[in-house]
Scaffold this motif. Structure first.
Motif, PDB file in Angstrom:
ATOM      1  N   LEU A   1       0.839  -1.194   0.000  1.00 42.18           N
ATOM      2  CA  LEU A   1       0.000   0.000   0.000  1.00 42.18           C
ATOM      3  C   LEU A   1       0.877   1.248   0.000  1.00 42.18           C
ATOM      4  O   LEU A   1       2.029   1.218   0.430  1.00 42.18           O
ATOM      5  CB  LEU A   1      -0.921   0.023   1.226  1.00 42.18           C
ATOM      6  CG  LEU A   1      -1.960  -1.092   1.349  1.00 42.18           C
ATOM      7  CD1 LEU A   1      -2.768  -0.914   2.616  1.00 42.18           C
ATOM      8  CD2 LEU A   1      -2.888  -1.115   0.127  1.00 42.18           C
ATOM      9  N   SER A   2       0.309   2.337  -0.456  1.00 39.98           N
ATOM     10  CA  SER A   2       1.038   3.609  -0.387  1.00 39.98           C
ATOM     11  C   SER A   2       1.018   4.128   1.049  1.00 39.98           C
ATOM     12  O   SER A   2       0.279   3.615   1.909  1.00 39.98           O
ATOM     13  CB  SER A   2       0.387   4.637  -1.311  1.00 39.98           C
ATOM     14  OG  SER A   2      -0.885   5.024  -0.804  1.00 39.98           O
ATOM     15  N   GLY A   3       1.832   5.150   1.292  1.00 41.03           N
ATOM     16  CA  GLY A   3       1.831   5.755   2.616  1.00 41.03           C
ATOM     17  C   GLY A   3       0.458   6.263   2.988  1.00 41.03           C
ATOM     18  O   GLY A   3      -0.024   6.040   4.113  1.00 41.03           O
ATOM     19  N   ARG A   4      -0.213   6.946   2.041  1.00 45.71           N
ATOM     20  CA  ARG A   4      -1.554   7.475   2.325  1.00 45.71           C
ATOM     21  C   ARG A   4      -2.545   6.345   2.598  1.00 45.71           C
ATOM     22  O   ARG A   4      -3.368   6.437   3.519  1.00 45.71           O
ATOM     23  CB  ARG A   4      -2.046   8.321   1.150  1.00 45.71           C
ATOM     24  CG  ARG A   4      -3.424   8.956   1.388  1.00 45.71           C
ATOM     25  CD  ARG A   4      -3.919   9.701   0.167  1.00 45.71           C
ATOM     26  NE  ARG A   4      -3.063  10.832  -0.145  1.00 45.71           N
ATOM     27  CZ  ARG A   4      -3.156  12.024   0.457  1.00 45.71           C
ATOM     28  NH1 ARG A   4      -4.050  12.211   1.412  1.00 45.71           N
ATOM     29  NH2 ARG A   4      -2.349  12.995   0.094  1.00 45.71           N
ATOM     30  N   GLU A   5      -2.494   5.285   1.786  1.00 49.51           N
ATOM     31  CA  GLU A   5      -3.424   4.163   1.972  1.00 49.51           C
ATOM     32  C   GLU A   5      -3.231   3.500   3.333  1.00 49.51           C
ATOM     33  O   GLU A   5      -4.209   3.086   3.974  1.00 49.51           O
ATOM     34  CB  GLU A   5      -3.238   3.146   0.851  1.00 49.51           C
ATOM     35  CG  GLU A   5      -3.762   3.634  -0.497  1.00 49.51           C
ATOM     36  CD  GLU A   5      -3.322   2.772  -1.662  1.00 49.51           C
ATOM     37  OE1 GLU A   5      -3.979   2.831  -2.714  1.00 49.51           O
ATOM     38  OE2 GLU A   5      -2.304   2.034  -1.519  1.00 49.51           O
ATOM     39  N   ASN A   6      -1.982   3.410   3.782  1.00 49.82           N
ATOM     40  CA  ASN A   6      -1.726   2.859   5.113  1.00 49.82           C
ATOM     41  C   ASN A   6      -2.376   3.717   6.193  1.00 49.82           C
ATOM     42  O   ASN A   6      -3.026   3.198   7.109  1.00 49.82           O
ATOM     43  CB  ASN A   6      -0.212   2.768   5.358  1.00 49.82           C
ATOM     44  CG  ASN A   6       0.366   1.421   4.962  1.00 49.82           C
ATOM     45  OD1 ASN A   6       0.080   0.401   5.573  1.00 49.82           O
ATOM     46  ND2 ASN A   6       1.183   1.419   3.914  1.00 49.82           N
ATOM     47  N   LEU A   7      -2.211   5.020   6.080  1.00 48.71           N
ATOM     48  CA  LEU A   7      -2.805   5.922   7.077  1.00 48.71           C
ATOM     49  C   LEU A   7      -4.334   5.897   7.010  1.00 48.71           C
ATOM     50  O   LEU A   7      -5.012   5.928   8.041  1.00 48.71           O
ATOM     51  CB  LEU A   7      -2.297   7.349   6.873  1.00 48.71           C
ATOM     52  CG  LEU A   7      -0.805   7.587   7.137  1.00 48.71           C
ATOM     53  CD1 LEU A   7      -0.457   9.058   6.935  1.00 48.71           C
ATOM     54  CD2 LEU A   7      -0.412   7.152   8.551  1.00 48.71           C
ATOM     55  N   MET A   8      -4.886   5.821   5.795  1.00 50.71           N
ATOM     56  CA  MET A   8      -6.342   5.794   5.643  1.00 50.71           C
ATOM     57  C   MET A   8      -6.943   4.506   6.214  1.00 50.71           C
ATOM     58  O   MET A   8      -8.075   4.519   6.730  1.00 50.71           O
ATOM     59  CB  MET A   8      -6.723   5.952   4.175  1.00 50.71           C
ATOM     60  CG  MET A   8      -6.512   7.356   3.616  1.00 50.71           C
ATOM     61  SD  MET A   8      -7.404   8.652   4.529  1.00 50.71           S
ATOM     62  CE  MET A   8      -9.115   8.103   4.343  1.00 50.71           C
ATOM     63  N   GLN A   9      -6.206   3.396   6.118  1.00 49.72           N
ATOM     64  CA  GLN A   9      -6.674   2.149   6.730  1.00 49.72           C
ATOM     65  C   GLN A   9      -6.893   2.343   8.222  1.00 49.72           C
ATOM     66  O   GLN A   9      -7.913   1.937   8.779  1.00 49.72           O
ATOM     67  CB  GLN A   9      -5.640   1.036   6.501  1.00 49.72           C
ATOM     68  CG  GLN A   9      -5.593   0.491   5.094  1.00 49.72           C
ATOM     69  CD  GLN A   9      -6.620  -0.610   4.878  1.00 49.72           C
ATOM     70  OE1 GLN A   9      -7.821  -0.353   4.907  1.00 49.72           O
ATOM     71  NE2 GLN A   9      -6.154  -1.831   4.672  1.00 49.72           N
ATOM     72  N   ILE A  10      -5.917   2.948   8.867  1.00 53.03           N
ATOM     73  CA  ILE A  10      -6.008   3.195  10.309  1.00 53.03           C
ATOM     74  C   ILE A  10      -7.109   4.198  10.600  1.00 53.03           C
ATOM     75  O   ILE A  10      -7.886   4.049  11.556  1.00 53.03           O
ATOM     76  CB  ILE A  10      -4.650   3.711  10.847  1.00 53.03           C
ATOM     77  CG1 ILE A  10      -3.569   2.648  10.621  1.00 53.03           C
ATOM     78  CG2 ILE A  10      -4.755   4.075  12.324  1.00 53.03           C
ATOM     79  CD1 ILE A  10      -2.155   3.160  10.846  1.00 53.03           C
ATOM     80  N   ALA A  11      -7.190   5.241   9.770  1.00 60.25           N
ATOM     81  CA  ALA A  11      -8.198   6.287   9.971  1.00 60.25           C
ATOM     82  C   ALA A  11      -9.614   5.727   9.889  1.00 60.25           C
ATOM     83  O   ALA A  11     -10.492   6.097  10.684  1.00 60.25           O
ATOM     84  CB  ALA A  11      -7.998   7.394   8.941  1.00 60.25           C
ATOM     85  N   ARG A  12      -9.871   4.833   8.936  1.00 57.19           N
ATOM     86  CA  ARG A  12     -11.217   4.247   8.796  1.00 57.19           C
ATOM     87  C   ARG A  12     -11.588   3.417  10.023  1.00 57.19           C
ATOM     88  O   ARG A  12     -12.719   3.475  10.508  1.00 57.19           O
ATOM     89  CB  ARG A  12     -11.278   3.393   7.532  1.00 57.19           C
ATOM     90  CG  ARG A  12     -11.470   4.202   6.244  1.00 57.19           C
ATOM     91  CD  ARG A  12     -11.801   3.293   5.070  1.00 57.19           C
ATOM     92  NE  ARG A  12     -10.628   2.539   4.641  1.00 57.19           N
ATOM     93  CZ  ARG A  12      -9.760   2.965   3.721  1.00 57.19           C
ATOM     94  NH1 ARG A  12      -9.953   4.146   3.146  1.00 57.19           N
ATOM     95  NH2 ARG A  12      -8.733   2.228   3.374  1.00 57.19           N
ATOM     96  N   ILE A  13     -10.634   2.654  10.516  1.00 57.13           N
ATOM     97  CA  ILE A  13     -10.903   1.813  11.685  1.00 57.13           C
ATOM     98  C   ILE A  13     -11.220   2.665  12.905  1.00 57.13           C
ATOM     99  O   ILE A  13     -12.110   2.344  13.701  1.00 57.13           O
ATOM    100  CB  ILE A  13      -9.690   0.896  11.970  1.00 57.13           C
ATOM    101  CG1 ILE A  13      -9.526  -0.120  10.841  1.00 57.13           C
ATOM    102  CG2 ILE A  13      -9.840   0.187  13.306  1.00 57.13           C
ATOM    103  CD1 ILE A  13      -8.214  -0.903  10.904  1.00 57.13           C
ATOM    104  N   ARG A  14     -10.529   3.796  13.028  1.00 56.19           N
ATOM    105  CA  ARG A  14     -10.671   4.626  14.231  1.00 56.19           C
ATOM    106  C   ARG A  14     -11.606   5.814  14.041  1.00 56.19           C
ATOM    107  O   ARG A  14     -11.746   6.643  14.938  1.00 56.19           O
ATOM    108  CB  ARG A  14      -9.291   5.119  14.681  1.00 56.19           C
ATOM    109  CG  ARG A  14      -8.328   3.976  14.980  1.00 56.19           C
ATOM    110  CD  ARG A  14      -7.178   4.409  15.810  1.00 56.19           C
ATOM    111  NE  ARG A  14      -6.330   3.290  16.197  1.00 56.19           N
ATOM    112  CZ  ARG A  14      -5.361   3.372  17.094  1.00 56.19           C
ATOM    113  NH1 ARG A  14      -5.118   4.519  17.699  1.00 56.19           N
ATOM    114  NH2 ARG A  14      -4.631   2.310  17.398  1.00 56.19           N
TER     115      ARG A  14
END
Length: 303
Positions: free
Chosen positions: A91-104
């Protein structure tokens, strides 16, 4: 306000006591260093702070919530970067952060703010596996900051980084602590990094905290200084030095004397030696500031 309070914490592994009754606190907006050699108990302490293991005695409180009694609530205020960040390489850096953001349940606006804070705007859409170690550390820090923690724990955060990466990481942590009012706990064995980054530091060795000191006091108001001294009459010089009331410690190695004296008494030491007809070939100060305190508290004196 104390964000982290550790009170008389002890940890046993089998019959051996690893952590021996340590107590300290970290305040809002403060960067607190945890300094000690390998095997001193730093990693065990961090594992207890993040809830991976439990202490045998004592208490750990985050935002006044006991980690043992109110584990979920206490950990909700915590962010951590322990060793190398483990994120999805494909995943890209943004996609990694968005994964966490969606969960939280974190907004895209906050994700963008974090990306700006960690300075990855130009590379945030690249795959994580293509990142340098420094970029991975930055993204890992960004992931830890996403939930806006009150306490951020960093374990050897600059390991493997080049000088530029260290400077960047340091500035990000300082900015985050100041702007977000976070308490930051930094475990390290790198003296210079702790001195540049932290407000206070705890010296730990053999599972015990030897001292907790303000960095500014340690570096600018230190009551002791260490001298390297070369003379042609070291035996005579040693016999004189050991009886001086402003000398704390001394050692002779390889025809060079290392002497810890009360700050400001170097001229007095020189006068004493000259009066006894001891010619001084070379004299200079060493182990200043945090390095000196580390040597005194952890290494047991001059080296």
């Amino acid at each position: 306000m104390n964000v982290l309070e550790v009170t008389d914490v002890r940890k046993h592994l089998g019959k051996r006591e690893i952590i021996k009754g340590i107590s300290f606190n970290v305040q809002e907006g403060e960067i607190f260093g945890f300094l000690g050699p390998n095997g001193a108990g730093k990693t065990t302490t961090i594992r207890m702070l993040v809830g991976l293991i439990s202490p045998n005695n004592g208490s750990i409180k985050i935002m006044d919530y006991d980690l043992h009694k109110d584990r979920e609530k206490a950990l909700s205020y915590l962010g951590a970067v322990v060793e190398n960040p483990e994120l999805y390489g494909y995943l890209s850096g943004r996609e990694n952060l968005m994964q966490i953001a969606r969960i939280r349940g974190i907004s895209k606006v906050e994700v963008d703010n974090i990306i700006k804070l960690i300075g990855l705007e130009d590379r945030i859409n690249d795959k994580f596996k293509k990142y340098s170690l420094g970029m991975k550390q930055r993204l890992g820090l960004g992931a830890a900051l996403l939930c806006n923690p009150k306490l951020l724990i960093l374990d050897e955060p600059t390991n493997g980084l080049d000088p530029s990466g260290i400077l960047d990481f340091r500035e990000i942590v300082k900015t985050a602590a100041k702007e977000r009012g976070m308490a930051v706990f930094v475990s390290s064995h790198i003296l210079s990094e702790v001195q540049q980054l932290c407000d206070r530091v705890a010296f730990i060795n053999h599972g015990e905290i030897q001292s907790i000191e303000n960095i500014n006091e340690t570096t600018t108001l230190n009551e002791k200084e260490t001298l390297a001294l070369i003379t042609h009459k070291n035996d005579l010089a040693t016999s004189i030095i050991k009886d001086l009331d402003y000398v704390y410690d001394y050692k002779l190695e390889d025809d060079k004397l290392s002497v810890i004296i009360k700050s400001g008494f170097t001229p007095s030491l020189i006068n004493n030696l000259v009066r006894h007809d001891i010619a001084i070939e070379e004299i200079y100060k060493k182990h200043k500031g945090l390095e000196q305190r580390y040597m005194e508290l952890v290494e047991g004196g001059v080296r």
